[in-house]
Design a protein around this motif. Sequence first.
Motif, PDB file in Angstrom:
ATOM      1  N   LEU A  53       0.831  -1.197   0.000  1.00  0.00           N
ATOM      2  CA  LEU A  53       0.000   0.000   0.000  1.00  0.00           C
ATOM      3  C   LEU A  53       0.874   1.258   0.000  1.00  0.00           C
ATOM      4  O   LEU A  53       0.578   2.216  -0.721  1.00  0.00           O
ATOM      5  N   ALA A  54       1.943   1.250   0.798  1.00  0.00           N
ATOM      6  CA  ALA A  54       2.880   2.378   0.794  1.00  0.00           C
ATOM      7  C   ALA A  54       3.496   2.553  -0.587  1.00  0.00           C
ATOM      8  O   ALA A  54       3.695   3.681  -1.060  1.00  0.00           O
TER       9      ALA A  54
ATOM     10  N   LEU B 274      -5.103   6.070  -3.266  1.00  0.00           N
ATOM     11  CA  LEU B 274      -6.485   5.603  -3.296  1.00  0.00           C
ATOM     12  C   LEU B 274      -7.113   5.803  -4.666  1.00  0.00           C
ATOM     13  O   LEU B 274      -7.945   4.996  -5.101  1.00  0.00           O
ATOM     14  N   THR B 275      -6.711   6.855  -5.355  1.00  0.00           N
ATOM     15  CA  THR B 275      -7.194   7.056  -6.724  1.00  0.00           C
ATOM     16  C   THR B 275      -6.731   5.916  -7.621  1.00  0.00           C
ATOM     17  O   THR B 275      -7.505   5.380  -8.430  1.00  0.00           O
ATOM     18  N   ALA B 276      -5.446   5.526  -7.478  1.00  0.00           N
ATOM     19  CA  ALA B 276      -4.916   4.414  -8.270  1.00  0.00           C
ATOM     20  C   ALA B 276      -5.639   3.108  -7.953  1.00  0.00           C
ATOM     21  O   ALA B 276      -5.842   2.265  -8.833  1.00  0.00           O
ATOM     22  N   LEU B 277      -6.046   2.959  -6.697  1.00  0.00           N
ATOM     23  CA  LEU B 277      -6.770   1.743  -6.288  1.00  0.00           C
ATOM     24  C   LEU B 277      -8.261   1.814  -6.592  1.00  0.00           C
ATOM     25  O   LEU B 277      -8.974   0.826  -6.411  1.00  0.00           O
ATOM     26  N   LYS B 278      -8.714   3.002  -7.008  1.00  0.00           N
ATOM     27  CA  LYS B 278     -10.145   3.241  -7.232  1.00  0.00           C
ATOM     28  C   LYS B 278     -10.935   2.943  -5.959  1.00  0.00           C
ATOM     29  O   LYS B 278     -11.972   2.267  -5.973  1.00  0.00           O
ATOM     30  N   ALA B 279     -10.414   3.477  -4.850  1.00  0.00           N
ATOM     31  CA  ALA B 279     -11.021   3.217  -3.542  1.00  0.00           C
ATOM     32  C   ALA B 279     -11.209   4.520  -2.782  1.00  0.00           C
ATOM     33  O   ALA B 279     -10.359   5.409  -2.848  1.00  0.00           O
TER      34      ALA B 279
END
Length: 244
Positions: free
Chosen positions: A89-90, A110-115
């Motif tokens: 995650l880091a 979080l944008t990259a994870l769409k979360a």
Amino acid sequence: MMKRAKKAMGGAANRAAGGSSALFEQYCDPATDEIGPEGRKFLRTLHLMPINLCVLAVLLSLMLAVHAGVERFCSDINTDPSDRKVLLLAWKMRAKRMGFFSREEFQSGLTALKATTTAQIQRALPGLEEQVECNPDSFRDFCTFAFKYCLTEPSQKLIDIDTAVTMLAIVMPREPLMPRFCDFLKEQTEYKVINFDQWTSFLRFAQEVKPDLSNYRDEDAWPILLDNFVEWGRRNADRPIDFT
């Protein structure tokens, strides 16, 4: 039609940014606008620990800063702070300092994870492991990030052997040569630290050289550290691996 589509996309992006920002606010320190350390009281107990546990505790304290916000965040995504997924995650957040998540890093990750929620983050984490295991470029990038993440001072270019051994076990747990290489690093006395070239060379070495070292060639241009490892490995081929 195109204007409406762009407007809809822009609205979705703004909602996502707003959601990740609201989530960040739940864990950040208002004084610094970062998720980071509040204290290191537990460090006073490290002298009571066995050396291997002491090294692990120091590394994890630097990774996670033993901050109430970080602990709550890990708890809310149902992930142990020592889990490899936290380092992944880091990596996805491109965190620059060990133990700190800036607002920009948190939101971009979080944008990259769409979360935008802890539940969505939790569901996305297995995908990060799959990404680094299935995509060689992602795995290489993750390994590079992990080394640089250990550099806690601006001018630091080396990491000590104990940190390297602990991080190797987290970063590349499925590499067959990793446990024996870590045994070698713990036993040898010539090197107290390793540099970035040695770190990345072992990644390539682990991918190109067979676990029994049978296809290693003396004429290949490996760092001396790895040449020494091969000599050690051949002398100790039948010795059980120390997993402590």
